[in-house]
Design an enzyme around this catalytic site. Structure first.
Site, PDB file in Angstrom:
ATOM      1  N   HIS A 120      -1.272   9.664   4.767  1.00 30.21           N
ATOM      2  CA  HIS A 120      -2.300   8.199   5.152  1.00 30.21           C
ATOM      3  C   HIS A 120      -3.416   8.879   5.994  1.00 30.21           C
ATOM      4  O   HIS A 120      -3.252   9.603   7.080  1.00 30.21           O
ATOM      5  CB  HIS A 120      -1.597   7.067   5.445  1.00 30.21           C
ATOM      6  CG  HIS A 120      -2.443   5.675   5.466  1.00 30.21           C
ATOM      7  ND1 HIS A 120      -3.354   5.467   6.653  1.00 30.21           N
ATOM      8  CD2 HIS A 120      -2.304   4.926   4.688  1.00 30.21           C
ATOM      9  CE1 HIS A 120      -3.844   4.549   6.426  1.00 30.21           C
ATOM     10  NE2 HIS A 120      -3.305   3.933   5.182  1.00 30.21           N
ATOM     11  N   ASP A 192       5.299   8.213  11.637  1.00 27.07           N
ATOM     12  CA  ASP A 192       4.757   7.065  11.262  1.00 27.07           C
ATOM     13  C   ASP A 192       5.548   6.305  10.605  1.00 27.07           C
ATOM     14  O   ASP A 192       5.889   6.614   8.995  1.00 27.07           O
ATOM     15  CB  ASP A 192       3.635   7.731  10.297  1.00 27.07           C
ATOM     16  CG  ASP A 192       2.458   6.582   9.838  1.00 27.07           C
ATOM     17  OD1 ASP A 192       2.864   5.413   9.982  1.00 27.07           O
ATOM     18  OD2 ASP A 192       1.477   6.869   8.990  1.00 27.07           O
ATOM     19  N   GLN A 195       5.270   2.260   6.830  1.00 24.19           N
ATOM     20  CA  GLN A 195       6.142   1.623   5.532  1.00 24.19           C
ATOM     21  C   GLN A 195       7.436   1.545   5.810  1.00 24.19           C
ATOM     22  O   GLN A 195       7.963   0.656   4.910  1.00 24.19           O
ATOM     23  CB  GLN A 195       5.809   2.755   4.439  1.00 24.19           C
ATOM     24  CG  GLN A 195       3.973   2.879   4.008  1.00 24.19           C
ATOM     25  CD  GLN A 195       3.766   1.761   3.495  1.00 24.19           C
ATOM     26  OE1 GLN A 195       4.664   0.703   2.961  1.00 24.19           O
ATOM     27  NE2 GLN A 195       2.432   1.408   3.676  1.00 24.19           N
ATOM     28  N   CYS A 365      -5.807   5.255   0.932  1.00 22.09           N
ATOM     29  CA  CYS A 365      -6.028   5.947   2.012  1.00 22.09           C
ATOM     30  C   CYS A 365      -5.477   7.380   2.009  1.00 22.09           C
ATOM     31  O   CYS A 365      -5.113   8.034   3.058  1.00 22.09           O
ATOM     32  CB  CYS A 365      -5.525   5.259   3.311  1.00 22.09           C
ATOM     33  SG  CYS A 365      -6.705   3.464   3.386  1.00 22.09           S
TER      34      CYS A 365
END
Length: 404
Positions: A120, A192, A195, A365
């Site tokens: 992303h 990250d 999600q 993105c």
């Protein structure tokens, strides 16, 4: 059995009771943002109605109550990911969390950061701006080639960064194996978890990551707040990202010495924070924990299998990452409807207008992923605990109509 969890929790989400035109709402856009359960809405409203005040400042009762609720939310998030509250920094979202790390590490143009080409923009552009990106290859569907990462380390590597779960393919990363590769070279790891936070159990100690970034709004909480986890020794060495009120212990006269910041995590929380959003985030975490991870994963695997097999059965539809094992993906499917003259954004809009189904359409993105896959946009459907088999069946039927 598959819909037991959804039937139990759907009444908790007011948004799901509405319609789009003549159609009952089918919300399959959790990867973009999630609906909010009533307990989150109530927590935010209660703050406004009973304890509106700033935190860490006022000595009156409202300020004390606001601070207690705010810090209780920090404790909830810390407990969710297996961290200490002193290792949790409230930020505006995963994007700011990653930018904070990118700034705080003090990277230079010759320092290398390894990450997959599928990332992303939030976990791509900060490294492009502040260091030298080293992109791990991806397959034709946009799934990272995890086996290629080991060869990318060099003496200049300062960080390995990657998504716990892809926002395009739903692919779940082999976190522990990647951490071991980095640890063997004394390279820190940023995960990250935007999600994954509300889909997968996370224990930062067991995973061994140094940094973790996540957002509230993809995990049933309000927008405008997220968290950065950083190991205490890493947090202590990060450079200041923003300065101002609320993060300083002493600001001396100019010429009489430097200012003295507070200890972490407060030194990274300059200004008035999104207090009501953080409190709502805490309520969202409590809601999530009460569901039980076993129930969430069983429900998600069943929905993923139905989603992927259903879309794959539609002629003229290509599903990215369809060959991923069911235990290595979320209930998230990104696909292309190969119909002449119809762009994928149009497919997403037709699903809403013709069937009341909310999905995402476009590049999500991830411009580089789409460029490498030679795709001019895709459609993404993403389910969650409130989604039913009927929701998936309605999507497949509507896509079949468009594709034909």
């Amino acid at each position: 059995m598959t819909d037991d969890l959804a039937r139990r929790v759907r009444p908790e989400f007011p948004l799901l009771a509405r319609s789009l035109g003549e159609h009952p709402l089918v919300f399959l856009d959790a990867a973009s943002t999630t609906p909010k359960p009533r307990v989150v809405i109530d927590a935010v409203r209660d703050f406004y109605e009973t304890s509106t005040a700033n935190v860490h400042r006022g000595v009156h009762p409202l300020g004390e109550i606001a601070t207690q609720k705010y810090e209780a939310a920090r404790l909830e998030v810390a407990s969710l990911v297996g961290a200490s509250p002193s290792e949790i920094v409230f930020v505006r979202g995963a994007t700011e969390a990653i930018n904070l790390v990118a700034h705080g590490l003090g990277l230079g143009p010759d320092d290398e950061v390894i990450f997959p080409a599928s990332e992303h923009h939030a976990n791509f552009l900060p490294w492009r701006l502040r260091a030298r990106p080293v992109l791990a290859p991806i397959d034709p569907d946009g799934v990272p080639r995890w086996d290629a990462i080991e060869s990318l380390f060099s003496p200049r590597t300062k960080l390995l960064a990657f998504a716990h779960a892809s926002n395009v393919t739903g692919a779940i990363a082999p976190v522990r194996a990647l951490v071991d590769l980095a640890r063997a070279r004394a390279v820190p790891v940023l995960l990250d978890a935007a999600q994954s936070l509300s889909h997968l159990p996370i224990d930062v100690r067991a995973l061994g990551v140094d940094f973790l970034a996540a957002s509230s709004h993809k995990a049933f909480g309000p927008s405008g707040v997220g968290v950065l986890f950083a190991r205490s020794e890493r947090l202590a060495r990060l450079g200041l990202y923003q300065v101002g009120g609320g993060m300083v212990a002493l600001n001396r006269e100019v010429g009489e010495g430097d200012f003295v910041p507070l200890d972490p995590p407060f030194r990274f929380e300059a200004g008035t924070p999104a207090i009501e959003a953080a409190i709502g985030f805490g309520a969202a975490v409590r809601f999530l924990r009460e569901l039980g991870w076993d129930a969430v994963r069983v429900h998600e695997r069943a929905l993923a299998e139905r989603l992927f097999s259903g879309l794959a059965s539609v002629p003229n539809v290509r599903v990215l990452g369809a060959s991923l094992p069911k235990d290595e993906r979320l209930a998230l499917a990104t696909f292309v409807v190969d119909t002449p003259g119809v762009e994928q954004e149009h497919v997403a809009r037709m699903l809403a207008d013709n069937a009341g189904i909310c999905v995402s359409g476009g590049y999500h993105c991830t411009h580089v992923l789409h460029a490498r896959a030679k795709l001019a946009g895709t459609v993404r459907a993403s389910a969650h605990v409130y989604s039913t088999q009927g929701d998936i069946d309605a999507l497949v039927a509507a896509v079949r109509d468009i594709a034909s």
